[in-house]
Design a protein around this motif. Structure first.
Motif, PDB file in Angstrom:
ATOM      1  N   GLN A   1     -33.694 100.375  -2.518  1.00 24.35           N
ATOM      2  CA  GLN A   1     -33.183  99.477  -1.481  1.00 24.35           C
ATOM      3  C   GLN A   1     -32.304  98.426  -2.144  1.00 24.35           C
ATOM      4  N   GLY A   2     -31.165  98.173  -1.584  1.00 25.59           N
ATOM      5  CA  GLY A   2     -30.251  97.178  -2.135  1.00 25.59           C
ATOM      6  C   GLY A   2     -30.858  95.801  -2.278  1.00 25.59           C
ATOM      7  N   LYS A   3     -31.784  95.444  -1.391  1.00 28.27           N
ATOM      8  CA  LYS A   3     -32.379  94.103  -1.451  1.00 28.27           C
ATOM      9  C   LYS A   3     -33.247  93.892  -2.700  1.00 28.27           C
ATOM     10  N   LEU A   4     -33.598  94.981  -3.405  1.00 32.91           N
ATOM     11  CA  LEU A   4     -34.426  94.880  -4.605  1.00 32.91           C
ATOM     12  C   LEU A   4     -33.609  94.844  -5.890  1.00 32.91           C
ATOM     13  N   VAL A   5     -32.287  94.935  -5.758  1.00 28.93           N
ATOM     14  CA  VAL A   5     -31.403  94.997  -6.923  1.00 28.93           C
ATOM     15  C   VAL A   5     -31.028  93.588  -7.373  1.00 28.93           C
ATOM     16  N   ARG A   6     -31.050  93.390  -8.670  1.00 32.83           N
ATOM     17  CA  ARG A   6     -30.682  92.118  -9.283  1.00 32.83           C
ATOM     18  C   ARG A   6     -29.287  92.211  -9.878  1.00 32.83           C
ATOM     19  N   PRO A   7     -28.694  91.075 -10.248  1.00 32.49           N
ATOM     20  CA  PRO A   7     -27.381  91.107 -10.912  1.00 32.49           C
ATOM     21  C   PRO A   7     -27.404  92.080 -12.089  1.00 32.49           C
ATOM     22  N   GLY A   8     -26.329  92.797 -12.247  1.00 31.01           N
ATOM     23  CA  GLY A   8     -26.255  93.828 -13.276  1.00 31.01           C
ATOM     24  C   GLY A   8     -26.638  95.194 -12.749  1.00 31.01           C
ATOM     25  N   GLY A   9     -27.062  95.244 -11.469  1.00 32.04           N
ATOM     26  CA  GLY A   9     -27.358  96.522 -10.839  1.00 32.04           C
ATOM     27  C   GLY A   9     -28.706  97.120 -11.165  1.00 32.04           C
ATOM     28  N   THR A  10     -29.655  96.325 -11.612  1.00 33.10           N
ATOM     29  CA  THR A  10     -30.972  96.862 -11.935  1.00 33.10           C
ATOM     30  C   THR A  10     -32.003  96.417 -10.904  1.00 33.10           C
ATOM     31  N   LEU A  11     -33.029  97.213 -10.736  1.00 32.06           N
ATOM     32  CA  LEU A  11     -34.123  96.814  -9.859  1.00 32.06           C
ATOM     33  C   LEU A  11     -34.857  95.644 -10.499  1.00 32.06           C
ATOM     34  N   SER A  12     -35.352  94.759  -9.674  1.00 29.29           N
ATOM     35  CA  SER A  12     -36.002  93.552 -10.184  1.00 29.29           C
ATOM     36  C   SER A  12     -37.281  93.879 -10.952  1.00 29.29           C
ATOM     37  N   GLY A  13     -37.543  93.074 -11.967  1.00 33.47           N
ATOM     38  CA  GLY A  13     -38.775  93.207 -12.744  1.00 33.47           C
ATOM     39  C   GLY A  13     -40.019  93.077 -11.885  1.00 33.47           C
ATOM     40  N   PRO A  14     -40.071  92.100 -10.962  1.00 37.45           N
ATOM     41  CA  PRO A  14     -41.254  92.003 -10.104  1.00 37.45           C
ATOM     42  C   PRO A  14     -41.493  93.253  -9.262  1.00 37.45           C
ATOM     43  N   THR A  15     -40.436  93.943  -8.852  1.00 40.77           N
ATOM     44  CA  THR A  15     -40.602  95.192  -8.101  1.00 40.77           C
ATOM     45  C   THR A  15     -41.236  96.257  -8.986  1.00 40.77           C
ATOM     46  N   ILE A  16     -40.762  96.369 -10.207  1.00 38.57           N
ATOM     47  CA  ILE A  16     -41.299  97.360 -11.146  1.00 38.57           C
ATOM     48  C   ILE A  16     -42.754  97.045 -11.462  1.00 38.57           C
ATOM     49  N   MET A  17     -43.062  95.771 -11.689  1.00 36.13           N
ATOM     50  CA  MET A  17     -44.446  95.376 -11.983  1.00 36.13           C
ATOM     51  C   MET A  17     -45.362  95.617 -10.787  1.00 36.13           C
ATOM     52  N   ALA A  18     -44.877  95.332  -9.578  1.00 39.35           N
ATOM     53  CA  ALA A  18     -45.688  95.558  -8.376  1.00 39.35           C
ATOM     54  C   ALA A  18     -45.992  97.044  -8.204  1.00 39.35           C
ATOM     55  N   LEU A  19     -45.008  97.890  -8.468  1.00 35.43           N
ATOM     56  CA  LEU A  19     -45.215  99.331  -8.381  1.00 35.43           C
ATOM     57  C   LEU A  19     -46.290  99.771  -9.365  1.00 35.43           C
ATOM     58  N   ALA A  20     -46.207  99.300 -10.590  1.00 34.07           N
ATOM     59  CA  ALA A  20     -47.186  99.672 -11.609  1.00 34.07           C
ATOM     60  C   ALA A  20     -48.589  99.194 -11.230  1.00 34.07           C
ATOM     61  N   ASP A  21     -48.701  97.951 -10.790  1.00 29.17           N
ATOM     62  CA  ASP A  21     -49.998  97.394 -10.428  1.00 29.17           C
ATOM     63  C   ASP A  21     -50.599  98.156  -9.252  1.00 29.17           C
ATOM     64  N   ALA A  22     -49.807  98.465  -8.248  1.00 28.21           N
ATOM     65  CA  ALA A  22     -50.304  99.203  -7.092  1.00 28.21           C
ATOM     66  C   ALA A  22     -50.734 100.614  -7.483  1.00 28.21           C
ATOM     67  N   ALA A  23     -50.003 101.244  -8.395  1.00 25.82           N
ATOM     68  CA  ALA A  23     -50.372 102.586  -8.848  1.00 25.82           C
ATOM     69  C   ALA A  23     -51.704 102.546  -9.599  1.00 25.82           C
ATOM     70  N   MET A  24     -51.914 101.501 -10.407  1.00 26.12           N
ATOM     71  CA  MET A  24     -53.194 101.365 -11.101  1.00 26.12           C
ATOM     72  C   MET A  24     -54.330 101.159 -10.100  1.00 26.12           C
ATOM     73  N   TYR A  25     -54.109 100.296  -9.121  1.00 26.53           N
ATOM     74  CA  TYR A  25     -55.121 100.041  -8.103  1.00 26.53           C
ATOM     75  C   TYR A  25     -55.450 101.334  -7.355  1.00 26.53           C
ATOM     76  N   ALA A  26     -54.432 102.105  -7.019  1.00 22.06           N
ATOM     77  CA  ALA A  26     -54.643 103.366  -6.305  1.00 22.06           C
ATOM     78  C   ALA A  26     -55.470 104.336  -7.132  1.00 22.06           C
ATOM     79  N   VAL A  27     -55.168 104.462  -8.417  1.00 22.62           N
ATOM     80  CA  VAL A  27     -55.904 105.423  -9.238  1.00 22.62           C
ATOM     81  C   VAL A  27     -57.360 104.978  -9.417  1.00 22.62           C
ATOM     82  N   VAL A  28     -57.604 103.686  -9.493  1.00 21.72           N
ATOM     83  CA  VAL A  28     -58.982 103.180  -9.577  1.00 21.72           C
ATOM     84  C   VAL A  28     -59.734 103.503  -8.283  1.00 21.72           C
ATOM     85  N   LEU A  29     -59.110 103.221  -7.130  1.00 19.71           N
ATOM     86  CA  LEU A  29     -59.765 103.524  -5.859  1.00 19.71           C
ATOM     87  C   LEU A  29     -59.929 105.025  -5.667  1.00 19.71           C
TER      88      LEU A  29
END
Length: 120
Positions: free
Chosen positions: A24-52
């Motif tokens: 989504q364009g709204k998640l892109v930061r200057p330089g054309g990369t996805l934001s760090g908080p988006t990447i971290m949120a994805l990782a954290d949610a994936a860990m939570y999912a695998v634990v559950l």
């Protein structure tokens, strides 16, 4: 936040989890990369999912540690996470997550390790 980034769980079983954040364009930061908080949120949610996925409903499981290494710029595609549990004990779950762009599973965008504290 999961709704804000349209986070989805594509697969969940005892072996691991695959989570996705659609590009989504709204998640892109200057330089054309996805934001760090988006990447971290994805990782954290994936860990939570695998634990559950392994333990069932454990609502009070909380992130105790998250370490992320950003390795490459993600493509302008969906971002995927593959999570697995490295060690599970009565008090904690130690997890590992590989983050990559859709269609480029061989090139990690980020490598994440984390620990979930489990309630007694």
């Amino acid at each position: 936040m999961a709704e804000d980034i349209d986070l989805r769980i594509d697969r969940l079983d005892v072996q691991g989890a695959r989570a996705r954040v659609p590009y989504q364009g709204k998640l892109v930061r200057p330089g054309g990369t996805l934001s760090g908080p988006t990447i971290m949120a994805l990782a954290d949610a994936a860990m939570y999912a695998v634990v559950l996925g392994r333990l069932g409903r454990v609502e009070m499981a909380v992130t105790a540690n998250l370490n992320i290494n950003f390795l490459s710029k993600p493509a302008a595609l969906d971002l995927l996470a593959e999570a697995r549990i490295l060690r599970l004990s009565r008090r904690q779950a130690v997890c590992e997550v590989g983050i990559f762009s859709a269609g480029a599973e061989d090139e990690l965008v980020a490598h994440v390790t984390g620990t979930y504290a489990l309630p007694l």
